[in-house]
Design a protein around this motif. Structure first.
Motif, PDB file in Angstrom:
ATOM      1  N   SER A  31       0.812  -1.327  -0.007  1.00 39.06           N
ATOM      2  CA  SER A  31       0.156  -0.367   0.240  1.00 39.06           C
ATOM      3  C   SER A  31       0.684   1.268   0.013  1.00 39.06           C
ATOM      4  O   SER A  31       1.850   1.436   0.851  1.00 39.06           O
ATOM      5  N   PRO A  32       0.703   1.973  -1.006  1.00 43.00           N
ATOM      6  CA  PRO A  32       1.480   3.333  -0.875  1.00 43.00           C
ATOM      7  C   PRO A  32       1.278   4.333   0.330  1.00 43.00           C
ATOM      8  O   PRO A  32       1.944   5.151   0.702  1.00 43.00           O
ATOM      9  N   ALA A  37       2.859   8.405  -6.332  1.00 45.83           N
ATOM     10  CA  ALA A  37       2.157   7.071  -5.579  1.00 45.83           C
ATOM     11  C   ALA A  37       0.953   6.595  -5.837  1.00 45.83           C
ATOM     12  O   ALA A  37       0.500   5.557  -5.579  1.00 45.83           O
ATOM     13  N   ILE A  38       0.098   7.466  -6.167  1.00 49.30           N
ATOM     14  CA  ILE A  38      -1.361   7.496  -6.439  1.00 49.30           C
ATOM     15  C   ILE A  38      -1.470   7.998  -7.910  1.00 49.30           C
ATOM     16  O   ILE A  38      -1.423   9.154  -8.155  1.00 49.30           O
ATOM     17  N   ASP A  74      -4.092   2.099  -7.662  1.00 53.02           N
ATOM     18  CA  ASP A  74      -3.133   2.691  -6.503  1.00 53.02           C
ATOM     19  C   ASP A  74      -4.193   3.454  -5.539  1.00 53.02           C
ATOM     20  O   ASP A  74      -3.748   3.089  -4.304  1.00 53.02           O
ATOM     21  N   ARG A 118      -5.316   0.627  -3.234  1.00 51.87           N
ATOM     22  CA  ARG A 118      -4.357  -0.028  -2.377  1.00 51.87           C
ATOM     23  C   ARG A 118      -3.967   1.333  -1.100  1.00 51.87           C
ATOM     24  O   ARG A 118      -3.672   1.020  -0.141  1.00 51.87           O
TER      25      ARG A 118
END
Ligand SMILES: Nc1nc2c(ncn2[C@@H]2O[C@H](COP(=O)(O)OP(=O)(O)O)[C@@H](O)[C@H]2O)c(=O)[nH]1
Ligand SMILES: [Mg+2]
Lengths: 258, 232, 273
Positions: free
Chosen positions: A170-171, C32-33, C38, C41
């Motif tokens: 998970s980021p 990161a997104i 993404d 997560r």
């Protein structure tokens, strides 16, 4: 396998002596310096089903440094492996706890508990490093919990979970890192004024020399965080154990007066 | 006016609070320029605070601080998460917090100006945040804007039409704008300004001062007759 | 479930939440997104860590506020609640007696008396537990700001003595989950409702921010949120397990800490956090 080992210091005429050094295989310890003890694992593991406990008592005014000769490889076995480290650090005492990393092998199911009780005026550096599997290996599961209090007041409580699909990758949690680590630094209220690290522009690589850090310091994969209570946490994520150590060492230098 | 004003300085009302003035209007119409001008002109006579609602970080706040019109500490920037109108209308909590923290730190104040982040013609201030509001248009948007109306143009306590110096360049007819604005505003005041040419914006400053005075008067005489607001 | 939960969880609750992205803005900035995958997560990890911790603190605050409220008007026939007892000298840990026979742990004994005035001391104690679970000053700051704004609005929406104590105890603002727990109690919600609302807001803020920042299809993002419903339920359940405050979940999210600190150093920002 169950093991309970213990270390306790005593003050003898102002000098630190190791009053207790009780190994219990596989938790074996050797004194390697006047106030230094190395953990020397005498068996592989911990393995699933093992329950290992280490008790550390640093008497007021004494010093102790704990290290280990190699990283701890957590292996699978019947049931969960559990390690419990319980430490008390007295007023005016100093503890540096900096073992090599814990490496989570495939299939392991590990539980790590640390309870750190400081008296006011204690000085502590506590490092924890978790590596998600050996090279190219998918780790098993791990759940660690760290609780630190000063004079009974909570200073830092943090848990890490590895091997849970909700957090792996998970980021928000570890991103694509393969290791996570932190160093908790607690020093008695320093004589100097609180300091902020040099601003980005005039940045020198010299760590500050007095006071307590008031402003977070940031670098790639590493951040030095002044806690709400009297302590500083270096928190790092890294692709491998060597990079993790490098980041934590950099952060620790920023968190402490030298 | 100043006698009344000084009286109040001598006997600050502990239960009172500053007048909250919203300054809204489309992006680029001159809101920040107007706030700076008001600070410059009214700063010597009123105790001021400013809250900006920047779209990006703190650009308006930084501009005002650099302009040196007010102690930089008395300027607070609120971030609005892409939604400037939400922060002044639907969820005013962050702005109220900023206004109150100014009053707490520098109070008592006479006037806190809240500049909106710049939005469309429908964005107005909630009555829970602003006691009075100014809507700022500029002539470069064309002389049809007042006729189109919208809550900002029609209901603001004061409509400011700025950049009159540009009227001839953009072919805007100020007479048309004035007539159309009067038609939709049912007698509420309209002022034409060129902050570029008259950086003191006396007309707007006078209106604001009048509003502050009647607010202070109402605060001190909660049951007494209201002092009429200066109409331009 | 109390219907007031709907008001609490609604993003239109005027309490300043729209200005916060919970790390999503910085995650978008650093790449990161980038899209719904993404984002899913990110949200799931956030919920399992920061969301769980917040939900647990919120449930504890709700229980504390409900107890305070009830002790003001001691109506007959109230059911017994452990930790509510009036034993003298007990002021810090209402949750302590949930597990009367726990084994020794350092730090558990000799806790200082934080009271300095009844319930206010308890609110400070719970707030200190939130502090100990938030290593990042940026996150602590954002949490306190949101807590302060929420209490400010809620004290007018649901006037209640249960909201005065936390506001008085920590004038700069109790942490957001604690405020949300207290407000839940004032609105008539249970600790489980409080945990659910808190867990929910821990992911809806970042989700909305991602919609705005990346121009994502809002339907796709809501589908991601819908996929997290089972996680929300289990987080709320875990968050309500009765336990002493010191044992409440403390799941860290190092990436969120890094993002939060980096965000404050980023020049162009639309969100406070
Ligand atoms: N020509 C002219 N330009 C102006 C006037 N008032 C403001 N401006 C300019 O218009 C631009 C936008 O002004 P600003 O106050 O930042 O607008 P805001 O977005 O509404 O806050 C700036 O470049 C100002 O210098 C004016 O009266 N005449
Ligand atoms: Mg502006």
């Amino acid at each position: 396998m169950d093991a309970r080992a213990a270390i306790a210091t005593e003050s003898a005429g102002g000098r630190t002596v190791l009053g207790t050094l009780r190994s219990d295989p596989p938790l074996t310890m050797r004194q390697t310096g006047p106030v230094t003890v190395h953990l020397v694992s005498t068996a592989a593991g911990p393995l699933g089903g093992d329950h290992l406990e280490l008790r550390i008592d640093v008497a007021p005014g004494t010093c102790l440094e704990i290290a280990s000769v190699a990283s701890t490889l957590v292996l699978p076995g019947p049931g969960e492996s559990v390690t419990v480290v319980e430490a008390r650090v007295g007023a005016g005492a100093t503890l540096r706890y900096a073992p090599e990393p814990t490496v989570l092998a495939a299939g392991c199911a590990h539980r790590m508990i640390v309870r750190l009780a400081l008296e006011e005026g204690a000085s502590v550096t506590w490092r924890e490093e978790i590596v998600f599997g050996r090279y190219g290996e998918r780790p098993g599961t791990c759940h660690s919990r760290f609780d630190a209090t000063i004079g009974g007041v909570p200073l830092l409580r943090q848990e890490f979970v590895v091997g849970d699909p909700a957090v792996d990758g998970s980021p928000a949690v570890y991103g694509d890192a393969r290791c996570v680590g932190s160093v908790l630094v607690v020093r008695p209220e320093p004589p100097g004024p609180p300091f902020a690290d040099a601003p980005a522009a005039g940045r020198t690589d010299k760590p500050p020399t007095s006071g307590r850090l008031t402003e977070p310091v940031l670098a790639e994969g590493c951040v030095v965080l002044p806690l709400a209570g009297p302590g500083t946490l270096v928190s790092a994520l890294a692709p491998d154990a060597a990079a993790l150590r490098e980041r934590l060492t950099w952060g620790e230098a920023r968190a402490t007066r030298s | 006016m100043s006698a009344n004003h000084d009286d109040r300085h001598d006997s600050p009302d502990p239960h009172g609070r500053a007048l909250r003035l919203g300054v809204g209007g489309p992006v680029g119409s001159g809101k920040t320029a107007l706030v700076a001008a008001l600070c410059r002109t009214l700063g010597p006579v009123l105790r001021l605070g400013v809250v900006t609602n920047d779209i990006y970080t703190t650009e308006d706040a930084d501009f005002l601080r650099r302009a040196g019109v007010l102690d930089p500490e008395r300027i607070i920037a609120v971030q609005t998460g892409c939604c400037p109108h939400t922060a002044i209308r639907d969820d005013i909590a962050a702005n109220l917090d900023a206004v109150e923290s100014l009053e707490e730190r520098f109070g008592p104040l006479d006037l806190v100006i809240v500049e909106s982040g710049g939005d469309n013609l429908t964005a107005t201030f909630s009555r829970g945040l602003a006691d009075h509001q100014i809507f700022v248009l500029d002539v470069s948007g064309g002389d049809k804007v007042p006729r189109k109306g919208g809550p900002g143009v029609t209901t603001a306590d004061l409509l400011v039409i700025n950049k009159t110096d540009l009227a001839k360049h953009v072919g805007a007819d100020l007479t048309v704008m004035s007539r159309d604005a009067a038609a939709v505003r049912e007698g509420r005041p309209v002022l034409f300004t060129s902050i570029r040419e008259v950086p003191e914006v006396y007309s707007v400053a006078e209106w604001v001062h009048g509003v502050v005075e009647s607010w202070a008067h109402a605060r001190e005489h909660p049951h007494g007759p209201a002092v009429p607001t200066t109409n331009a | 479930m109390n219907a007031a939960l709907l008001l609490l969880a609604d993003s239109r609750l005027p309490a300043g939440g729209h200005g916060h992205s919970g790390g999503a803005e910085e995650a978008v900035r650093v790449g990161a997104i980038t899209g719904p995958g993404d984002l899913a997560r990110f949200l799931r990890g956030r919920l399992a860590t920061a969301g769980l911790v917040a939900a647990a603190l919120s449930a504890a605050a709700c229980a504390l506020a409900a107890r305070d409220d009830a002790s003001a008007v001691d109506e007959p026939g109230r059911s017994y609640e452990p930790g509510r007892s009036d034993e003298p000298g007990r002021s810090y840990e209402p949750g302590r007696s949930y597990e009367p026979d726990r084994s020794y742990e350092p730090g558990r004994s000799g806790e200082p008396d934080r009271s300095g005035g009844g319930a206010e001391g308890e609110w400070r104690g719970l707030d200190a537990e939130a502090d100990a679970r938030a290593a990042s000053p940026a996150q602590r700051g954002a949490s306190r700001t949101q807590g302060r704004l929420l209490l400010r609005s809620a004290r007018r929406i649901w006037p209640s003595p249960a909201l005065d104590a936390p506001a008085r105890a920590v004038p700069q603002g109790v942490h957001h989950p604690i405020a949300l727990g207290a407000v839940s109690a004032a609105a008539g919600c249970s600790p489980h409702d409080a945990a659910l609302a808190t867990a929910y807001t821990s992911i809806t803020g970042p989700a909305t921010a991602a919609v705005r920042l990346l121009g994502l299809d809002p339907v796709v993002v809501h589908r991601v949120l819908a996929g997290l419903v089972p996680d929300l339920e289990s987080v709320a359940r875990t968050a309500c397990a009765r336990t002493a405050w010191e044992d409440l979940p403390a799941h860290a999210a190092p990436a969120l800490d890094l993002l939060a600190e980096q965000h404050l150093r980023t020049e162009v920002r639309l969100f406070v956090s």
